[in-house]
Write a protein that holds these residues in place. Structure first.
Motif, PDB file in Angstrom:
ATOM      1  N   LEU A 440     -13.025  -2.623 -30.626  1.00 35.53           N
ATOM      2  CA  LEU A 440     -12.510  -1.293 -30.933  1.00 35.53           C
ATOM      3  C   LEU A 440     -10.983  -1.292 -30.967  1.00 35.53           C
ATOM      4  O   LEU A 440     -10.372  -0.636 -31.823  1.00 35.53           O
ATOM      5  CB  LEU A 440     -13.003  -0.280 -29.893  1.00 35.53           C
ATOM      6  N   MET A 441     -10.383  -2.015 -30.040  1.00 31.19           N
ATOM      7  CA  MET A 441      -8.923  -2.103 -30.005  1.00 31.19           C
ATOM      8  C   MET A 441      -8.387  -2.654 -31.325  1.00 31.19           C
ATOM      9  O   MET A 441      -7.444  -2.107 -31.919  1.00 31.19           O
ATOM     10  CB  MET A 441      -8.482  -3.004 -28.849  1.00 31.19           C
ATOM     11  N   HIS A 442      -9.005  -3.735 -31.823  1.00 31.16           N
ATOM     12  CA  HIS A 442      -8.515  -4.345 -33.059  1.00 31.16           C
ATOM     13  C   HIS A 442      -8.720  -3.412 -34.249  1.00 31.16           C
ATOM     14  O   HIS A 442      -7.841  -3.290 -35.112  1.00 31.16           O
ATOM     15  CB  HIS A 442      -9.226  -5.673 -33.319  1.00 31.16           C
ATOM     16  N   LEU A 443      -9.856  -2.735 -34.307  1.00 30.31           N
ATOM     17  CA  LEU A 443     -10.116  -1.835 -35.423  1.00 30.31           C
ATOM     18  C   LEU A 443      -9.133  -0.669 -35.434  1.00 30.31           C
ATOM     19  O   LEU A 443      -8.671  -0.245 -36.509  1.00 30.31           O
ATOM     20  CB  LEU A 443     -11.555  -1.316 -35.351  1.00 30.31           C
ATOM     21  N   LEU A 444      -8.792  -0.141 -34.268  1.00 29.76           N
ATOM     22  CA  LEU A 444      -7.823   0.944 -34.192  1.00 29.76           C
ATOM     23  C   LEU A 444      -6.436   0.493 -34.629  1.00 29.76           C
ATOM     24  O   LEU A 444      -5.758   1.171 -35.418  1.00 29.76           O
ATOM     25  CB  LEU A 444      -7.765   1.500 -32.766  1.00 29.76           C
ATOM     26  N   ARG A 445      -6.002  -0.649 -34.129  1.00 29.59           N
ATOM     27  CA  ARG A 445      -4.686  -1.165 -34.507  1.00 29.59           C
ATOM     28  C   ARG A 445      -4.635  -1.461 -35.997  1.00 29.59           C
ATOM     29  O   ARG A 445      -3.623  -1.218 -36.660  1.00 29.59           O
ATOM     30  CB  ARG A 445      -4.365  -2.414 -33.683  1.00 29.59           C
ATOM     31  N   ASN A 446      -5.725  -1.990 -36.526  1.00 32.72           N
ATOM     32  CA  ASN A 446      -5.784  -2.301 -37.953  1.00 32.72           C
ATOM     33  C   ASN A 446      -5.695  -1.016 -38.790  1.00 32.72           C
ATOM     34  O   ASN A 446      -5.030  -0.977 -39.828  1.00 32.72           O
ATOM     35  CB  ASN A 446      -7.079  -3.043 -38.259  1.00 32.72           C
ATOM     36  N   ALA A 447      -6.386   0.032 -38.323  1.00 30.58           N
ATOM     37  CA  ALA A 447      -6.348   1.306 -39.048  1.00 30.58           C
ATOM     38  C   ALA A 447      -4.949   1.909 -39.032  1.00 30.58           C
ATOM     39  O   ALA A 447      -4.491   2.468 -40.035  1.00 30.58           O
ATOM     40  CB  ALA A 447      -7.353   2.278 -38.433  1.00 30.58           C
ATOM     41  N   MET A 448      -4.260   1.794 -37.907  1.00 31.20           N
ATOM     42  CA  MET A 448      -2.909   2.349 -37.821  1.00 31.20           C
ATOM     43  C   MET A 448      -1.915   1.564 -38.664  1.00 31.20           C
ATOM     44  O   MET A 448      -1.005   2.132 -39.257  1.00 31.20           O
ATOM     45  CB  MET A 448      -2.460   2.382 -36.352  1.00 31.20           C
ATOM     46  N   ASP A 449      -2.076   0.244 -38.711  1.00 27.65           N
ATOM     47  CA  ASP A 449      -1.132  -0.605 -39.439  1.00 27.65           C
ATOM     48  C   ASP A 449      -1.413  -0.597 -40.935  1.00 27.65           C
ATOM     49  O   ASP A 449      -0.525  -0.336 -41.760  1.00 27.65           O
ATOM     50  CB  ASP A 449      -1.204  -2.030 -38.890  1.00 27.65           C
ATOM     51  N   HIS A 450      -2.665  -0.876 -41.330  1.00 26.15           N
ATOM     52  CA  HIS A 450      -3.032  -0.985 -42.744  1.00 26.15           C
ATOM     53  C   HIS A 450      -3.477   0.336 -43.354  1.00 26.15           C
ATOM     54  O   HIS A 450      -3.179   0.625 -44.513  1.00 26.15           O
ATOM     55  CB  HIS A 450      -4.180  -1.990 -42.910  1.00 26.15           C
ATOM     56  N   GLY A 451      -4.230   1.135 -42.585  1.00 26.02           N
ATOM     57  CA  GLY A 451      -4.876   2.297 -43.176  1.00 26.02           C
ATOM     58  C   GLY A 451      -3.959   3.490 -43.355  1.00 26.02           C
ATOM     59  O   GLY A 451      -3.822   4.021 -44.457  1.00 26.02           O
ATOM     60  N   ILE A 452      -3.320   3.945 -42.269  1.00 25.54           N
ATOM     61  CA  ILE A 452      -2.512   5.165 -42.314  1.00 25.54           C
ATOM     62  C   ILE A 452      -1.125   4.852 -42.875  1.00 25.54           C
ATOM     63  O   ILE A 452      -0.441   3.949 -42.405  1.00 25.54           O
ATOM     64  CB  ILE A 452      -2.417   5.788 -40.911  1.00 25.54           C
ATOM     65  N   GLU A 453      -0.739   5.627 -43.877  1.00 26.28           N
ATOM     66  CA  GLU A 453       0.523   5.382 -44.549  1.00 26.28           C
ATOM     67  C   GLU A 453       1.706   5.883 -43.710  1.00 26.28           C
ATOM     68  O   GLU A 453       1.527   6.620 -42.738  1.00 26.28           O
ATOM     69  CB  GLU A 453       0.554   6.084 -45.916  1.00 26.28           C
ATOM     70  N   ALA A 454       2.918   5.493 -44.136  1.00 28.14           N
ATOM     71  CA  ALA A 454       4.135   5.995 -43.512  1.00 28.14           C
ATOM     72  C   ALA A 454       4.259   7.490 -43.801  1.00 28.14           C
ATOM     73  O   ALA A 454       3.727   7.986 -44.803  1.00 28.14           O
ATOM     74  CB  ALA A 454       5.350   5.241 -44.038  1.00 28.14           C
ATOM     75  N   PRO A 455       4.958   8.262 -42.937  1.00 33.97           N
ATOM     76  CA  PRO A 455       5.062   9.719 -43.143  1.00 33.97           C
ATOM     77  C   PRO A 455       5.553  10.112 -44.526  1.00 33.97           C
ATOM     78  O   PRO A 455       5.025  11.047 -45.131  1.00 33.97           O
ATOM     79  CB  PRO A 455       6.045  10.144 -42.045  1.00 33.97           C
ATOM     80  N   ALA A 456       6.566   9.397 -45.051  1.00 33.69           N
ATOM     81  CA  ALA A 456       7.104   9.748 -46.370  1.00 33.69           C
ATOM     82  C   ALA A 456       6.049   9.573 -47.453  1.00 33.69           C
ATOM     83  O   ALA A 456       5.914  10.411 -48.354  1.00 33.69           O
ATOM     84  CB  ALA A 456       8.331   8.893 -46.671  1.00 33.69           C
ATOM     85  N   ALA A 457       5.280   8.472 -47.371  1.00 33.25           N
ATOM     86  CA  ALA A 457       4.238   8.217 -48.370  1.00 33.25           C
ATOM     87  C   ALA A 457       3.130   9.260 -48.273  1.00 33.25           C
ATOM     88  O   ALA A 457       2.568   9.685 -49.292  1.00 33.25           O
ATOM     89  CB  ALA A 457       3.673   6.813 -48.191  1.00 33.25           C
ATOM     90  N   ARG A 458       2.807   9.699 -47.064  1.00 35.94           N
ATOM     91  CA  ARG A 458       1.762  10.705 -46.897  1.00 35.94           C
ATOM     92  C   ARG A 458       2.202  12.043 -47.491  1.00 35.94           C
ATOM     93  O   ARG A 458       1.422  12.718 -48.163  1.00 35.94           O
ATOM     94  CB  ARG A 458       1.427  10.867 -45.405  1.00 35.94           C
ATOM     95  N   VAL A 459       3.446  12.426 -47.235  1.00 36.06           N
ATOM     96  CA  VAL A 459       3.949  13.686 -47.782  1.00 36.06           C
ATOM     97  C   VAL A 459       3.967  13.635 -49.306  1.00 36.06           C
ATOM     98  O   VAL A 459       3.595  14.596 -49.988  1.00 36.06           O
ATOM     99  CB  VAL A 459       5.350  13.990 -47.218  1.00 36.06           C
ATOM    100  N   ALA A 460       4.376  12.468 -49.872  1.00 40.28           N
ATOM    101  CA  ALA A 460       4.399  12.317 -51.328  1.00 40.28           C
ATOM    102  C   ALA A 460       2.997  12.421 -51.927  1.00 40.28           C
ATOM    103  O   ALA A 460       2.836  12.864 -53.074  1.00 40.28           O
ATOM    104  CB  ALA A 460       5.039  10.979 -51.699  1.00 40.28           C
ATOM    105  N   ALA A 461       1.974  12.015 -51.144  1.00 40.50           N
ATOM    106  CA  ALA A 461       0.597  12.077 -51.625  1.00 40.50           C
ATOM    107  C   ALA A 461      -0.055  13.425 -51.348  1.00 40.50           C
ATOM    108  O   ALA A 461      -1.256  13.602 -51.590  1.00 40.50           O
ATOM    109  CB  ALA A 461      -0.225  10.961 -50.987  1.00 40.50           C
ATOM    110  N   GLY A 462       0.717  14.377 -50.816  1.00 36.23           N
ATOM    111  CA  GLY A 462       0.169  15.700 -50.534  1.00 36.23           C
ATOM    112  C   GLY A 462      -0.586  15.789 -49.234  1.00 36.23           C
ATOM    113  O   GLY A 462      -1.366  16.726 -49.017  1.00 36.23           O
TER     114      GLY A 462
END
Length: 733
Positions: A440-462
């Protein structure tokens, strides 16, 4: 006293307190005005320091004392709560955990790097201690700076002190400290508390059992009064309320009282809200006056204007809290995990022995013996369920540990990520909980690093700038399902296929389903990261995640939508020890199918068998049911029966039919692990011993269905909706 056993108890309790302390600090970060949380953090540090002192663990005592001092000033409002202080206290908790692991568990001295880390932490803590001292100096003489006492306040210093049990042994005289207070002013009232005083036969003259509530009329500063008790600072619990303190501060003092009394009057006396004489006067009214005798003591005291209603209500709340705490303590017994494991093993052997007894009873044709064996079997089943339930723990404790991980990793990545937890009350076997933490630890870290975008990219994507991670757990078909979901960018299928071709995992003309593409990320060394970071990008981890989950007889699958996010779904058995199984026979061999996966059983006639053998499918009430012929799959020896049967099984959303010779009924299955020689078996998850003494293999149904879906067949390339169901033989029930 067995000191080794006591030390192990201290270590276990200290670890629990540190986890509680970390959870409270994270909660305080979002709710900085929560006084109860601050008090809980202080009490955790104070308890760890005091317990460590009993065992002479000076490195723990010394460092925790500094942390406790800062927390005490935080609790008193002398320093402000801010993110930097929370981060510092979290680091201090990590260092205390290190000291416990090294000094208490391993009986070693801290390493040089740890000593350097502690020096830096002490320096940062000292800044807050100095800031608090400066604030006290600035106030100088607070009694002269306050307005006249408003309604609901008290016009004297109130000192609440509980001396430690060892204060006399350490050469200190509690009364000397009280006498010294007269040099700073005049003691208006003093109440001696002796609730912890034992019977005379159990009295130890070297132990101090006393506490005091003191009203002091003085123009001294709070720092000067506190210095009176400097020599016993570590051997007492001290609270000081300034003149004209508000009722709310007395309420907080009531909530923090160490006494475990359920008597309302004693709580009010202990807090200094009323005197013993006022309490006795109220009690006399209750006993002698016919009218007030119908009223509770709290209402009498309010009516006599001895105490404010708010203080009575606070005492009532404290009373209820103490009663509930004692009730909870009486309901729990701490048991070592090894004893539970031994109990589960014995119950497993009992299940096997009862199965053998039932076989002998059935063979004897003795009705009385068969009935007795059936009764014993039912009782053993109840004992089995009860024993397994003892080892069931909520997964919420594991989930809550990831709050700190998400906080630290999101700060490291310069991302704002919120973790939402649900289903924390879902229970599963303790042995499974212990082994699922790392995946679970690895999956969470992977989701935060690879899955969730940087704040600027998220705002640009709406999207909102704050990313969302969800941890959820629930029961389904006798298994537990754990979901890790993010609202990030999702998996890039084209990128995955490209990387797989570059590494030679697939051919250029391979036609893969969406699920097959997603499963490629579980291949060893596979990574789509553009750059290597401290968290990921080396292609190490996802294959280990799947291997660890598979070792627990579980499965993992992915679902992702580009631009929307990814969900990882882990399915695990509730226990690794004993399950309800369904026994089937193929030739001379017996196999066990987990009962929670069995949907139904149907008979396969000779005509159906011939047509199904060619197509590998059955028409089950208009539904295409793929078949696994276990005789062919395992190359079983022995002659097949005249008729064969199909056991319809389901895992997640997939169904299949297992073609067997005989159906032998339900069977309590004690899972025995296979040796290393059989570790490569793809369709077997373990073994068990039958009542006859023979060995039966436990089928890994998810692996069987996965192998079935990977086989080439005439129907495989056809979409599910377009398969010609009418061309398949309808099954006869």
């Amino acid at each position: 006293m067995n000191m080794d056993q006591a030390l192990q108890t201290f270590i276990a309790e200290a670890n629990e307190l540190l986890q509680d302390m970390e959870s409270c600090l994270l909660r305080l970060e979002h709710n900085p005005l929560d006084a109860d949380t601050i008090g809980a953090i202080f009490r955790a540090a104070h308890t760890i320091k005091g317990s460590a002192g009993l065992f002479g663990l000076e490195p723990i005592v010394s460092f925790t004392h500094v942390v406790e001092d800062v927390l005490d000033r935080l609790r008193a409002g002398e320093i402000n709560k801010n993110p930097e202080l929370i981060a510092l206290l979290l680091e201090c908790g990590d260092h205390i955990q290190y000291l416990i692991d090294v000094v208490a568990v391993q009986d070693k001295a801290p390493e040089a790097s740890a000593v350097d880390r502690e020096t830096r932490l002490r320096a940062r803590l000292q800044l807050y201690r100095n800031a608090a001292s400066a604030a006290l100096t600035a106030t100088d003489n607070p009694i002269n700076k306050l307005d006249p006492a408003p309604t609901g306040t008290f016009d004297f210093w109130h000192i609440s002190v509980r001396f430690g049990a060892d204060v006399l042994r350490n050469g200190m005289d509690p009364l000397a400290f009280l006498r010294y207070l007269n040099n700073l002013g005049s003691i208006v009232r003093i109440t001696t508390l002796f609730e912890t005083m034992p019977e005379i036969a159990a009295l130890d003259a070297e132990i101090c059992y006393l506490g005091f509530e003191i009203n002091l009329q003085s123009d001294a500063s709070k720092a000067a009064i506190a210095e009176t008790f400097d020599f016993v600072r570590d051997d007492c619990t001290l609270h000081i309320l300034a003149p004209h303190s508000k009722t709310e501060e007395y309420i907080e003092l009531i909530n923090n009282l160490p006494e475990e009394t359920a008597l309302l009057g004693e709580l009010l006396v202990a807090s200094g809200a009323i005197t013993q004489q006022e309490l006795e006067h109220g009690l006399n009214l209750q006993r002698t006056d016919p009218a007030p005798s119908l009223m509770p003591i709290g209402e009498i005291l309010v009516g006599q204007r001895s105490v404010e209603p708010a203080l009575v209500q606070a005492a009532l709340d404290k009373q209820q809290q103490v009663q509930e705490s004692k009730q909870k303590e009486s309901r729990f017994v701490r048991v070592h995990a090894e004893k539970l494991d031994e109990l589960i093993n014995l119950v497993g052997e009992l299940v096997i022995a009862v199965a053998g007894t039932s076989l002998l009873a059935n063979a004897s044709q003795d009705d009385a013996l068969q009935e007795s064996a059936s009764s014993v079997s039912a009782l053993v089943e109840a004992i089995r369920d009860g024993a397994l339930h003892l080892r069931m723990v909520p997964i919420g404790d594991t989930f809550n540990r990831f709050q700190r991980v998400v906080r630290d990793v999101s700060n490291e990545l310069n991302k704002t990520i919120e973790l939402q937890i649900s289903g924390g009350d879902t229970e599963l076997d303790k042995s499974v909980v212990e082994k699922i933490g790392d995946p679970l630890m690895h999956l969470l870290r992977n989701a935060m690093d690879h899955g969730i975008e940087a704040p600027a990219a998220r705002v640009a994507a709406g999207k909102p700038a704050t990313g969302l991670l969800k941890l959820n757990a629930y029961h389904e078909s006798g298994s537990i399902v754990i979901e890790i979901a993010d609202d990030g960018g999702g998996l890039n299928k084209d990128r995955i296929v490209q990387k797989a071709r570059e590494r030679g995992l697939i051919t250029d003309d391979a036609q893969l389903s969406e699920q097959d593409i997603f499963n490629l990320i579980f291949e060893p060394g596979f990574s789509t990261a553009a750059a290597v970071t401290n968290l990921s990008g080396r292609g190490v981890g996802m294959d280990v995640v799947k291997r660890n989950i598979t070792a627990l007889r579980g499965s993992v699958d992915l679902h992702s939508i580009a631009g929307k996010g990814t969900t990882v779904r882990i399915r695990l058995p509730l226990t690794l020890a004993i399950i309800d199984g369904f026994l089937v026979g193929v030739g001379h061999a017996s196999y066990v199918v987990p009962l929670d996966m069995v949907q139904e059983c149907i008979e396969l006639s000779d005509a159906d068998q011939r047509s199904a053998k060619l197509s590998q499918y059955l028409n089950l009430r208009g539904e295409v049911l793929p078949l696994v012929f276990l005789r062919d799959h395992f190359s079983a020896s022995g002659n097949a029966g005249r008729r064969q049967n199909v056991v319809v099984v389901k895992t997640a959303t997939q169904k299949a039919g297992l073609v067997v010779d005989t159906l032998q009924g339900e069977f309590q299955t004690v899972i025995k692990p296979l040796g290393k020689l059989f570790s490569g078996l793809q369709s077997i998850s373990g073994s068990t011993i039958l009542g006859s003494g023979e060995v039966a293999l436990i089928l890994d149904v998810p692996a069987l269905i996965q192998q079935l879906s990977g086989q080439q067949s005439p129907l495989q390339s056809q979409p599910h909706a377009q398969r010609d169901v009418t061309a398949l033989p309808p099954v006869r029930h």
